[in-house]
Design a protein around this motif. Sequence first.
Motif, PDB file in Angstrom:
ATOM      1  N   LYS A  38       0.708  -1.345  -0.037  1.00  0.00           N
ATOM      2  CA  LYS A  38      -0.102   0.127  -0.143  1.00  0.00           C
ATOM      3  C   LYS A  38       0.750   1.265   0.030  1.00  0.00           C
ATOM      4  O   LYS A  38       0.389   2.237   0.379  1.00  0.00           O
ATOM      5  N   ASN A  39       1.990   1.015  -0.725  1.00  0.00           N
ATOM      6  CA  ASN A  39       3.109   2.197  -0.736  1.00  0.00           C
ATOM      7  C   ASN A  39       2.749   2.904  -2.137  1.00  0.00           C
ATOM      8  O   ASN A  39       3.228   2.570  -3.249  1.00  0.00           O
ATOM      9  N   GLN A  73      -7.076  10.902   2.589  1.00  0.00           N
ATOM     10  CA  GLN A  73      -7.195  10.091   3.786  1.00  0.00           C
ATOM     11  C   GLN A  73      -6.135  10.441   4.539  1.00  0.00           C
ATOM     12  O   GLN A  73      -6.178   9.528   5.652  1.00  0.00           O
ATOM     13  N   GLY A  74      -5.443  11.397   4.511  1.00  0.00           N
ATOM     14  CA  GLY A  74      -4.372  11.930   5.318  1.00  0.00           C
ATOM     15  C   GLY A  74      -3.128  11.136   5.284  1.00  0.00           C
ATOM     16  O   GLY A  74      -2.211  11.248   6.122  1.00  0.00           O
ATOM     17  N   ASP A  75      -2.777  10.163   4.236  1.00  0.00           N
ATOM     18  CA  ASP A  75      -1.597   9.570   3.899  1.00  0.00           C
ATOM     19  C   ASP A  75      -0.440  10.568   3.775  1.00  0.00           C
ATOM     20  O   ASP A  75      -0.546  11.010   2.559  1.00  0.00           O
ATOM     21  N   THR A  76       0.412  10.659   4.642  1.00  0.00           N
ATOM     22  CA  THR A  76       1.512  11.934   4.453  1.00  0.00           C
ATOM     23  C   THR A  76       2.382  11.373   3.117  1.00  0.00           C
ATOM     24  O   THR A  76       2.895  12.100   2.588  1.00  0.00           O
ATOM     25  N   GLN A  77       2.702  10.004   3.000  1.00  0.00           N
ATOM     26  CA  GLN A  77       3.524   9.531   1.995  1.00  0.00           C
ATOM     27  C   GLN A  77       3.043  10.116   0.835  1.00  0.00           C
ATOM     28  O   GLN A  77       3.689  10.193  -0.309  1.00  0.00           O
ATOM     29  N   ALA A  78       1.597   9.636   0.751  1.00  0.00           N
ATOM     30  CA  ALA A  78       0.964   9.831  -0.579  1.00  0.00           C
ATOM     31  C   ALA A  78       1.101  11.404  -0.923  1.00  0.00           C
ATOM     32  O   ALA A  78       1.146  11.876  -1.993  1.00  0.00           O
ATOM     33  N   LEU A 134      -3.423   6.667  -5.251  1.00  0.00           N
ATOM     34  CA  LEU A 134      -2.677   7.767  -4.582  1.00  0.00           C
ATOM     35  C   LEU A 134      -3.481   8.825  -4.188  1.00  0.00           C
ATOM     36  O   LEU A 134      -3.206   9.346  -3.094  1.00  0.00           O
ATOM     37  N   ASN A 152      -6.550   9.042  -3.572  1.00  0.00           N
ATOM     38  CA  ASN A 152      -7.488   8.670  -2.430  1.00  0.00           C
ATOM     39  C   ASN A 152      -6.926   8.490  -1.172  1.00  0.00           C
ATOM     40  O   ASN A 152      -7.114   9.000   0.032  1.00  0.00           O
ATOM     41  N   ALA A 153      -5.586   7.965  -1.176  1.00  0.00           N
ATOM     42  CA  ALA A 153      -4.662   7.748  -0.085  1.00  0.00           C
ATOM     43  C   ALA A 153      -4.301   9.173   0.521  1.00  0.00           C
ATOM     44  O   ALA A 153      -4.238   9.460   1.975  1.00  0.00           O
ATOM     45  N   GLN A 154      -4.040  10.099  -0.313  1.00  0.00           N
ATOM     46  CA  GLN A 154      -3.652  11.626   0.181  1.00  0.00           C
ATOM     47  C   GLN A 154      -4.965  12.192   0.754  1.00  0.00           C
ATOM     48  O   GLN A 154      -4.838  12.741   1.821  1.00  0.00           O
TER      49      GLN A 154
END
Length: 127
Positions: free
Chosen positions: A68-69, A111-116, A105, A107-109
Motif C-alpha cells: 500500500k505504498n 485520507q491523510g496519508d502523508t507519504q501519498a 494515490l 485517495n490515500a492523500q
Amino acid sequence: MNQLHLKGIAMAMMLAVLGGLGCNRTVPPPTPFADTEVAGEIEKAFAADKPAGTKELAAEIVTALQAKNFGKAFEAIQNLSVIEGMSKEQGIVTSRAMMTISDLLQNAQTQGDTQAAQALDNYIRRK
C-alpha cells in the motif's frame, strides 16, 4: 483545485502513452483496472523481460501495491511508461494501471496519508 490539477496531469500522461500506441477507432478508450486487478495484470503483461528492465519495474510496482505504498508504485509506473519498445498490450496495461494507481494515490492523500501527499508534491515539483 489541487485535485483537478493532479487529475489533469494524470490524464495528460495517459494520453501521451496512448498517443504512442496509435489510433484505432474500433478499440474503446482504456479504463482503469479495479484495485484488486492491477498487480496481476502488471505481472502477466511483463512476465517476460521484454523490453529489458520491465520485469524488475513490474515487480517493484506489485510489491509497492501490496505494501500500500502508492507513492512508490506511482513513481515506478511512471518509469515503466517511458520505456521504449513495449508491445501494444503492455502499453495498454501500463496506461490502465497508471490511471488506477493515480486514483489510489489521490485517495490515500485525501485520507491523510502523508507519504501519498509527499509523492504527489514531488511529482508536481518535477513537472
